[in-house]
Design a protein around this motif. Structure first.
Motif, short mmCIF file in Angstrom:
data_model
loop_
_atom_site.label_atom_id
_atom_site.label_comp_id
_atom_site.label_asym_id
_atom_site.label_seq_id
_atom_site.Cartn_x
_atom_site.Cartn_y
_atom_site.Cartn_z
N THR A 115 -11.60 -5.97 11.38
CA THR A 115 -11.72 -4.53 11.50
C THR A 115 -11.33 -3.90 10.17
O THR A 115 -10.30 -4.24 9.60
CB THR A 115 -10.80 -4.00 12.61
OG1 THR A 115 -11.15 -4.65 13.83
CG2 THR A 115 -10.95 -2.50 12.77
N LEU A 116 -12.18 -3.00 9.68
CA LEU A 116 -11.92 -2.32 8.42
C LEU A 116 -11.82 -0.82 8.64
O LEU A 116 -12.59 -0.25 9.43
CB LEU A 116 -13.04 -2.58 7.41
CG LEU A 116 -13.26 -4.02 6.97
CD1 LEU A 116 -14.47 -4.10 6.05
CD2 LEU A 116 -12.04 -4.57 6.28
N SER A 117 -10.91 -0.20 7.93
CA SER A 117 -10.84 1.26 7.94
C SER A 117 -12.00 1.78 7.08
O SER A 117 -12.60 1.02 6.30
CB SER A 117 -9.51 1.74 7.36
OG SER A 117 -9.48 1.50 5.96
N PRO A 118 -12.34 3.06 7.19
CA PRO A 118 -13.43 3.59 6.35
C PRO A 118 -13.18 3.39 4.86
O PRO A 118 -14.10 3.02 4.12
CB PRO A 118 -13.46 5.08 6.72
CG PRO A 118 -12.95 5.12 8.13
CD PRO A 118 -11.88 4.04 8.18
N ARG A 134 -5.01 -5.16 -1.65
CA ARG A 134 -4.07 -6.12 -1.03
C ARG A 134 -4.45 -6.36 0.44
O ARG A 134 -4.41 -7.49 0.92
CB ARG A 134 -2.63 -5.60 -1.14
CG ARG A 134 -2.00 -5.82 -2.50
CD ARG A 134 -0.50 -5.58 -2.48
NE ARG A 134 -0.12 -4.29 -1.94
CZ ARG A 134 0.02 -3.16 -2.64
NH1 ARG A 134 -0.22 -3.18 -3.94
NH2 ARG A 134 0.38 -2.04 -2.06
N GLN A 135 -4.81 -5.29 1.15
CA GLN A 135 -5.21 -5.44 2.55
C GLN A 135 -6.48 -6.28 2.68
O GLN A 135 -6.57 -7.15 3.55
CB GLN A 135 -5.42 -4.06 3.19
CG GLN A 135 -4.15 -3.27 3.36
CD GLN A 135 -4.40 -1.82 3.74
OE1 GLN A 135 -5.48 -1.28 3.50
NE2 GLN A 135 -3.39 -1.19 4.31
N LEU A 136 -7.45 -6.04 1.81
CA LEU A 136 -8.69 -6.82 1.85
C LEU A 136 -8.41 -8.29 1.54
O LEU A 136 -9.01 -9.18 2.13
CB LEU A 136 -9.71 -6.24 0.87
CG LEU A 136 -10.27 -4.86 1.22
CD1 LEU A 136 -11.13 -4.32 0.07
CD2 LEU A 136 -11.06 -4.90 2.51
N ALA A 137 -7.48 -8.55 0.63
CA ALA A 137 -7.11 -9.93 0.30
C ALA A 137 -6.42 -10.59 1.50
O ALA A 137 -6.71 -11.75 1.82
CB ALA A 137 -6.21 -9.96 -0.93
N ARG A 138 -5.53 -9.87 2.17
CA ARG A 138 -4.87 -10.42 3.36
C ARG A 138 -5.87 -10.76 4.46
O ARG A 138 -5.69 -11.71 5.21
CB ARG A 138 -3.83 -9.44 3.91
CG ARG A 138 -2.47 -9.59 3.30
CD ARG A 138 -1.40 -8.87 4.09
NE ARG A 138 -1.58 -7.44 4.12
CZ ARG A 138 -1.09 -6.58 3.24
NH1 ARG A 138 -0.39 -7.03 2.22
NH2 ARG A 138 -1.30 -5.29 3.36
N VAL A 166 -14.30 0.56 -0.32
CA VAL A 166 -13.80 -0.20 -1.46
C VAL A 166 -14.46 -1.59 -1.49
O VAL A 166 -14.90 -2.04 -2.55
CB VAL A 166 -12.25 -0.30 -1.42
CG1 VAL A 166 -11.75 -1.33 -2.43
CG2 VAL A 166 -11.63 1.07 -1.69
N LEU A 167 -14.55 -2.25 -0.35
CA LEU A 167 -15.19 -3.57 -0.30
C LEU A 167 -16.65 -3.48 -0.72
O LEU A 167 -17.13 -4.32 -1.50
CB LEU A 167 -15.06 -4.18 1.10
CG LEU A 167 -15.66 -5.57 1.28
CD1 LEU A 167 -15.02 -6.58 0.32
CD2 LEU A 167 -15.51 -6.02 2.72
N GLN A 168 -17.36 -2.48 -0.25
CA GLN A 168 -18.76 -2.31 -0.65
C GLN A 168 -18.87 -2.09 -2.16
O GLN A 168 -19.77 -2.63 -2.81
CB GLN A 168 -19.40 -1.15 0.10
CG GLN A 168 -19.67 -1.46 1.56
CD GLN A 168 -20.11 -0.23 2.35
OE1 GLN A 168 -19.87 0.91 1.98
NE2 GLN A 168 -20.75 -0.49 3.48
#
Length: 114
Positions: free
Chosen positions: A5-8, A48-52, A13-15
């Motif tokens: 689950t990703l926040s907006p 950091r959240q995306l890496a986790r 940021v990932l995109q």
């Protein structure tokens, strides 16, 4: 494995990271991610959240030290030898990697097809 689950803001940021890596062959800087995340602190927190979550790999102490994990939304294509030779020649002439040329061409094609 359950979907992540990703926040907006995480999604944006990932995109942005994926787009830069695929179109430019390099990750964005944190300054560039600030425009997407709002603040530089938010950019660092989101990365950091995306890496986790296993969606990016951080490479500390490296300029543009982000990359996509192995196998992340990648595809293998097989080209006829003549097409492969043409792609490699074009990549060399443009000083780009073939994957960037393919990603750009596919994005352009899908944009027109939509």
């Amino acid at each position: 494995m359950s979907p992540v689950t990703l926040s907006p803001v995480e999604r944006r940021v990932l995109q942005h990271i994926r787009r830069d890596i695929l179109t430019h062959g390099r990750a964005p800087t944190y300054d560039e991610l600030t425009a997407v995340a709002g603040t530089k602190g938010s950019a660092h927190r989101v990365v950091r959240q995306l890496a986790r979550k296993g969606l990016v790999v951080r490479e500390p102490q490296r300029n543009r030290g982000l990359r996509l994990p192995a196998g992340a939304d990648t595809y293998t294509i097989h080209l006829e030898p003549e097409a492969d030779a043409q792609l490699l020649a074009l990549a060399a002439a443009r000083d780009e990697v073939p994957e960037v040329i393919i990603a750009r061409a596919l994005a352009e094609y899908l944009g027109r097809a939509a």
